[in-house]
Scaffold this active site. Sequence first.
Site, PDB file in Angstrom:
ATOM      1  N   ASN A  86       0.872  -1.176   0.000  1.00 24.09           N
ATOM      2  CA  ASN A  86       0.000   0.000   0.000  1.00 24.09           C
ATOM      3  C   ASN A  86       0.910   1.227   0.000  1.00 24.09           C
ATOM      4  O   ASN A  86       1.486   1.573   1.019  1.00 24.09           O
ATOM      5  CB  ASN A  86      -0.890  -0.034   1.253  1.00 24.09           C
ATOM      6  CG  ASN A  86      -1.746   1.209   1.392  1.00 24.09           C
ATOM      7  OD1 ASN A  86      -1.817   2.028   0.473  1.00 24.09           O
ATOM      8  ND2 ASN A  86      -2.396   1.353   2.538  1.00 24.09           N
ATOM      9  N   LYS A 126       0.080   4.254  -0.336  1.00 18.49           N
ATOM     10  CA  LYS A 126      -0.570   5.453   0.220  1.00 18.49           C
ATOM     11  C   LYS A 126      -0.305   6.655  -0.694  1.00 18.49           C
ATOM     12  O   LYS A 126      -0.342   6.506  -1.908  1.00 18.49           O
ATOM     13  CB  LYS A 126      -0.100   5.684   1.662  1.00 18.49           C
ATOM     14  CG  LYS A 126      -0.290   4.418   2.512  1.00 18.49           C
ATOM     15  CD  LYS A 126      -0.127   4.618   3.972  1.00 18.49           C
ATOM     16  CE  LYS A 126      -0.343   3.266   4.669  1.00 18.49           C
ATOM     17  NZ  LYS A 126      -0.289   3.378   6.115  1.00 18.49           N
ATOM     18  N   HIS A 133      -9.781   0.958   4.449  1.00 17.73           N
ATOM     19  CA  HIS A 133      -8.481   1.086   5.117  1.00 17.73           C
ATOM     20  C   HIS A 133      -8.637   2.014   6.327  1.00 17.73           C
ATOM     21  O   HIS A 133      -9.435   2.954   6.309  1.00 17.73           O
ATOM     22  CB  HIS A 133      -7.438   1.650   4.149  1.00 17.73           C
ATOM     23  CG  HIS A 133      -6.072   1.689   4.752  1.00 17.73           C
ATOM     24  ND1 HIS A 133      -5.644   2.749   5.512  1.00 17.73           N
ATOM     25  CD2 HIS A 133      -5.073   0.778   4.757  1.00 17.73           C
ATOM     26  CE1 HIS A 133      -4.423   2.477   5.947  1.00 17.73           C
ATOM     27  NE2 HIS A 133      -4.051   1.298   5.503  1.00 17.73           N
ATOM     28  N   GLU A 157      -7.052   4.449   7.394  1.00 17.48           N
ATOM     29  CA  GLU A 157      -6.952   5.900   7.137  1.00 17.48           C
ATOM     30  C   GLU A 157      -8.222   6.430   6.494  1.00 17.48           C
ATOM     31  O   GLU A 157      -8.618   7.574   6.734  1.00 17.48           O
ATOM     32  CB  GLU A 157      -5.698   6.190   6.289  1.00 17.48           C
ATOM     33  CG  GLU A 157      -4.440   6.087   7.150  1.00 17.48           C
ATOM     34  CD  GLU A 157      -3.238   5.472   6.466  1.00 17.48           C
ATOM     35  OE1 GLU A 157      -3.149   5.537   5.231  1.00 17.48           O
ATOM     36  OE2 GLU A 157      -2.386   4.905   7.188  1.00 17.48           O
ATOM     37  N   GLU A 195      -5.807  -5.200  10.281  1.00 18.05           N
ATOM     38  CA  GLU A 195      -4.805  -4.164  10.556  1.00 18.05           C
ATOM     39  C   GLU A 195      -5.192  -3.393  11.807  1.00 18.05           C
ATOM     40  O   GLU A 195      -6.013  -2.474  11.743  1.00 18.05           O
ATOM     41  CB  GLU A 195      -4.731  -3.175   9.386  1.00 18.05           C
ATOM     42  CG  GLU A 195      -4.298  -3.790   8.076  1.00 18.05           C
ATOM     43  CD  GLU A 195      -3.691  -2.731   7.154  1.00 18.05           C
ATOM     44  OE1 GLU A 195      -2.520  -2.870   6.809  1.00 18.05           O
ATOM     45  OE2 GLU A 195      -4.377  -1.758   6.824  1.00 18.05           O
ATOM     46  N   GLY A 215       1.883   2.193  10.830  1.00 19.61           N
ATOM     47  CA  GLY A 215       2.818   3.308  10.726  1.00 19.61           C
ATOM     48  C   GLY A 215       3.446   3.708  12.052  1.00 19.61           C
ATOM     49  O   GLY A 215       4.026   4.785  12.167  1.00 19.61           O
TER      50      GLY A 215
HETATM   51  P1  PGA Z   1       2.495   0.330   7.644  1.00 19.96           P
HETATM   52  O1  PGA Z   1       1.063   0.521   6.944  1.00 19.96           O
HETATM   53  O2  PGA Z   1       3.094  -0.931   7.078  1.00 19.96           O
HETATM   54  O3  PGA Z   1       3.275   1.555   7.246  1.00 19.96           O
HETATM   55  O4  PGA Z   1       2.250   0.233   9.117  1.00 19.96           O
HETATM   56  C1  PGA Z   1       0.222  -0.573   6.718  1.00 19.96           C
HETATM   57  C2  PGA Z   1      -1.068  -0.125   6.070  1.00 19.96           C
HETATM   58  O5  PGA Z   1      -1.550   0.953   6.403  1.00 19.96           O
HETATM   59  O6  PGA Z   1      -1.635  -0.821   5.216  1.00 19.96           O
END
Ligand code: PGA
Length: 249
Positions: A9, A11, A96, A98, A168, A174
């Site tokens: 991903n 982003k 997701h 976010e 997740e 993150g």
């Molecule tokens: P990350 O993000 O690996 O940077 O923790 C995972 C995601 O949001 O899918």
Amino acid sequence: MRRLLFAANWKMHLGPADARGYLDAFLPSYAPHADREVWFFPPAVSLEAVARAIAGRPDLRAGIQDVHWEPKGAFTGAVAVPLAAQAGARAALVGHSERRHVFGETDAETARKVRAVLGGQLAPVLCVGETLAEREGRTTIEVVRRQLGAGLDGLDGGTLDRVVIAYEPVWAIGTGRNATPQDAAVVHREIREWLSKRGAGVTRVLYGGSVNLKNIDELLRERELDGVLVGGASLDPDGWAQLVSTREL
Ligand code: PGA
């Protein structure tokens, strides 16, 4: 045999030229593996560049990070499933964390998106997971069941098998703080039980949240995980090639 899925991903990183440069580096350093697929979720503007670069590699797939549920219309800034498909998407992330927590997407909206993605013959990757407060309040399972129920309500077993679930935990995304494989496995088992009660048999369940080169071995050793959804550690082509080449132990 597990059909491992490694999903990147990106982003809001890597425009079309960056994406081409990334794949120029990644493709020669990652040969197809019979036991796994690698999916890329670039920003929408880079989708076509990614899809073109990976054409001819059936083990790789491009997908979109978010969709609108309507097939077309006056929705400034949004991308419809048929438009994403035209740009080369064969999968879509839905719900997701976010989208849910930064943009305020509701369970009802994720449900409409899952249906639109399935209707467009793309594979939905439905993301679920609890916040830190929910984990501390011991409501993780309840939250995940609610998100599954809302997102997948009324789908039959055959259709559920076309969906990928990404567990997740919001507190792990993150943050550099991943769930332990054991903690993830507890939730994965619940997800599988929920799915099998509805007739699903082969739905893949991924883990996501601070997956990196240091913890990937340990995570994949947990047989409940069918793969991983990775943000930060997917942005560097060499590191990602190494991560997706991780051998099963
Ligand atoms: P990350 O993000 O690996 O940077 O923790 C995972 C995601 O949001 O899918």
